[in-house]
Design a protein around this motif. Structure first.
Motif, PDB file in Angstrom:
ATOM      1  N   PHE A  29     -14.024 -24.216 -33.677  1.00 38.61           N
ATOM      2  CA  PHE A  29     -15.149 -24.741 -33.084  1.00 38.61           C
ATOM      3  C   PHE A  29     -16.035 -25.488 -34.132  1.00 38.61           C
ATOM      4  O   PHE A  29     -16.850 -26.902 -33.827  1.00 38.61           O
ATOM      5  CB  PHE A  29     -16.006 -23.648 -32.368  1.00 38.61           C
ATOM      6  CG  PHE A  29     -17.317 -23.965 -32.179  1.00 38.61           C
ATOM      7  CD1 PHE A  29     -17.395 -24.872 -31.076  1.00 38.61           C
ATOM      8  CD2 PHE A  29     -18.298 -23.758 -32.876  1.00 38.61           C
ATOM      9  CE1 PHE A  29     -18.829 -25.230 -30.466  1.00 38.61           C
ATOM     10  CE2 PHE A  29     -19.654 -24.044 -32.386  1.00 38.61           C
ATOM     11  CZ  PHE A  29     -19.939 -24.690 -31.368  1.00 38.61           C
ATOM     12  N   ASP A  69     -16.714 -28.241 -26.316  1.00 40.60           N
ATOM     13  CA  ASP A  69     -17.019 -27.422 -25.060  1.00 40.60           C
ATOM     14  C   ASP A  69     -15.785 -26.403 -24.981  1.00 40.60           C
ATOM     15  O   ASP A  69     -15.999 -25.121 -24.701  1.00 40.60           O
ATOM     16  CB  ASP A  69     -17.279 -28.302 -23.810  1.00 40.60           C
ATOM     17  CG  ASP A  69     -18.411 -28.790 -23.841  1.00 40.60           C
ATOM     18  OD1 ASP A  69     -19.506 -28.260 -24.409  1.00 40.60           O
ATOM     19  OD2 ASP A  69     -18.850 -30.064 -23.220  1.00 40.60           O
ATOM     20  N   LYS A  72     -15.856 -23.998 -27.817  1.00 40.21           N
ATOM     21  CA  LYS A  72     -16.804 -22.962 -27.476  1.00 40.21           C
ATOM     22  C   LYS A  72     -16.405 -21.956 -26.589  1.00 40.21           C
ATOM     23  O   LYS A  72     -16.650 -20.571 -26.500  1.00 40.21           O
ATOM     24  CB  LYS A  72     -18.076 -23.675 -27.109  1.00 40.21           C
ATOM     25  CG  LYS A  72     -19.398 -22.603 -27.080  1.00 40.21           C
ATOM     26  CD  LYS A  72     -19.733 -21.949 -28.254  1.00 40.21           C
ATOM     27  CE  LYS A  72     -21.028 -21.352 -28.361  1.00 40.21           C
ATOM     28  NZ  LYS A  72     -21.301 -20.110 -27.432  1.00 40.21           N
ATOM     29  N   ASP A  76     -16.069 -18.013 -26.921  1.00 37.76           N
ATOM     30  CA  ASP A  76     -16.939 -17.079 -25.840  1.00 37.76           C
ATOM     31  C   ASP A  76     -15.879 -15.950 -25.605  1.00 37.76           C
ATOM     32  O   ASP A  76     -16.246 -14.892 -25.452  1.00 37.76           O
ATOM     33  CB  ASP A  76     -17.829 -17.630 -25.138  1.00 37.76           C
ATOM     34  CG  ASP A  76     -18.707 -18.614 -25.469  1.00 37.76           C
ATOM     35  OD1 ASP A  76     -19.073 -18.266 -26.789  1.00 37.76           O
ATOM     36  OD2 ASP A  76     -19.243 -19.314 -24.675  1.00 37.76           O
ATOM     37  N   ARG A 314     -22.299 -26.117 -19.166  1.00 35.87           N
ATOM     38  CA  ARG A 314     -21.986 -26.787 -20.549  1.00 35.87           C
ATOM     39  C   ARG A 314     -22.083 -28.285 -20.273  1.00 35.87           C
ATOM     40  O   ARG A 314     -22.232 -28.972 -21.440  1.00 35.87           O
ATOM     41  CB  ARG A 314     -20.291 -26.517 -20.674  1.00 35.87           C
ATOM     42  CG  ARG A 314     -20.179 -25.012 -21.009  1.00 35.87           C
ATOM     43  CD  ARG A 314     -18.419 -24.683 -20.840  1.00 35.87           C
ATOM     44  NE  ARG A 314     -18.337 -23.451 -21.370  1.00 35.87           N
ATOM     45  CZ  ARG A 314     -18.143 -22.659 -22.421  1.00 35.87           C
ATOM     46  NH1 ARG A 314     -18.503 -23.409 -23.335  1.00 35.87           N
ATOM     47  NH2 ARG A 314     -18.246 -21.426 -22.528  1.00 35.87           N
ATOM     48  N   PRO A 334     -25.276 -25.330 -33.751  1.00 36.54           N
ATOM     49  CA  PRO A 334     -23.979 -24.402 -33.415  1.00 36.54           C
ATOM     50  C   PRO A 334     -24.328 -23.221 -33.951  1.00 36.54           C
ATOM     51  O   PRO A 334     -25.310 -22.768 -34.696  1.00 36.54           O
ATOM     52  CB  PRO A 334     -22.716 -24.818 -34.400  1.00 36.54           C
ATOM     53  CG  PRO A 334     -23.211 -25.887 -35.377  1.00 36.54           C
ATOM     54  CD  PRO A 334     -24.726 -26.281 -35.021  1.00 36.54           C
TER      55      PRO A 334
END
Length: 421
Positions: A29, A69, A72, A76, A314, A334
């Protein structure tokens, strides 16, 4: 090969395997974000020199922005998976009463034997005992469902949560405090005005799921029935809750904060959510777009602002990721480590896909002290009713949970409206 062709080859996305660890996902990321900054800086330089960005540069930036995106999202999911505790716990850690309840519940789910649960809930003076009302889920499953929902739904995690035993929670709220005044040492003390209390009502609504299983699955002693029920129910409950807490209309569901009337911040009054307009219908201003974000931050009083969190989906976050301040520093940062949120102007960002996309008059970004501003009301207990008759050869498990919610402090939440005014 032409220069443009060489450029196109150089930006071809590298195919990578899905990372298996949180650390690996976080590293990928951060690599994607560094690449995004490099290309976005090139795009801004081209705009400054030629008043427009090269098509190849724009395409590459959009592609990397989507990759950021995606990375991420993978990060997550891995963090969420790691955070989920195991259902099974050693019997030595459980009380005799809990072990007995778990054994009786297992017999009910697998074979429909009700006697054990009837006796236990009768001894506990449970008002829900009986064939029509189903039976309380053992504490371990109830706790597990709640914990997973907290991790999935940002609104539940950010808001105040109250557990009640009745159908409605009534909460008095003082919209204005006591009147005060300065007086001399020996002067008379006139009576101050009595504060006006507003009663807010938060009814709980029924949320249900009905997973089905074959009898052969239930007969298989190797299957962890508790884990299966929690796995079937938790995600769908979380999705429904997350949407209702944000966009719910209050009819047979909680009322989301976006469903309350909104007014321009300069005309704000109790019972409304204040909004800051971007100045452009369906978009950001071409110059100084971040001014709107600064305005919405300082629309909150200092006591709420220090606990503020941005909430957006997002796509909206992808737009904001391009913004810089007057010194050329990116406003979006970030996460500092895996499991932490990204930040915008020093405030954390909660990603909620239930927030609307940017469009004309949309309320796509919220900023607020959600702990003070929004209240989630849980009625104690999750119930399961076993139904082996309605869908033979399947056994249905009608699982219900009563949840309510609504705004409890209209000062604590502000929204960005993508409108001219």
């Amino acid at each position: 090969m032409t220069e443009q062709a060489r450029t196109m080859v150089s930006v071809a996305p590298e195919v990578k395997a899905v990372p298996e660890t949180v650390t690996a996902a976080f590293d990928e990321f951060m690599e994607a974000f560094e690449a995004f900054k490099e290309v976005n800086d090139r795009r801004l330089g081209e705009i400054e020199q030629k008043l427009t960005a090269d098509v190849v540069t724009r395409d590459k930036m959009d592609r990397i922005n989507r990759a950021v995106d995606d990375q991420k999202k993978v990060l997550d999911q891995l963090v969420l998976k790691k955070a989920r505790p195991q259902l099974g716990r050693g019997g030595s850690e459980l009380s005799a009463e809990v072990v007995e309840h778990k054994a009786a519940f297992d017999a009910y789910v697998r074979r429909g034997e009700e006697n054990g649960l009837r006796e236990l809930e009768a001894k506990a003076f449970s008002s829900g005992t009986g064939a029509d009302g189903g039976y309380l889920v053992p504490p371990e499953i109830d706790t597990e469902i709640g914990r997973r929902i907290s991790a999935v739904s940002p609104m539940r995690a950010l808001s105040t949560v109250r557990t009640v035993s009745s159908a409605v929670l009534k909460k008095p709220f003082a919209a204005a405090g006591l009147s005060t005044g300065w007086v001399a040492e020996t002067a008379a003390r006139p009576q101050t005005n009595t504060p006006q209390l507003t009663e807010l009502s938060f009814p709980t609504m029924e949320l249900y799921a009905m997973p089905a299983a074959t009898q052969s699955l239930l007969d298989d002693s190797a299957v962890d029935i508790e884990a299966w029920i929690a796995g079937e129910v938790d995600i769908v409950f979380a999705e429904q809750e997350g949407d209702a807490f944000i966009r719910g209309d209050g009819t047979n569901k909680p009322k989301g904060f976006l469903s309350y009337p909104t007014v321009a911040e300069g005309s704000w009054s109790w019972g409304n959510i204040g909004h800051i307009a971007t100045g452009v219908a369906g978009g950001w201003k071409s110059t100084g777009p971040s001014d709107t974000l600064i305005e919405v931050i300082y629309a909150l009083k200092a006591g709420h602002r220090q606990n503020g969190t941005f909430m957006m989906n997002r796509k909206a976050q992808g737009d904001i990721r391009k913004f810089k301040d007057g010194d050329g520093n990116y406003l979006w940062h970030p996460p500092v480590s895996a499991g932490q949120p990204a930040s915008l102007m020093g405030f954390p960002i909660a990603e909620a896909e239930e927030m609307p996309d940017v469009a004309e008059n949309s309320l796509s970004i919220a900023f607020g002290d959600f702990r003070s501003g929004y209240l989630v009301v849980d009625r104690a207990g999750v119930r399961i009713l076993r139904d082996p008759y309605s869908a033979k050869p399947y056994v249905l498990f009608y699982t219900t949970k009563r949840v309510g919610g609504g705004v409890q402090n209209f000062e604590a939440i502000k929204v960005v409206k993508f409108a001219a005014s």
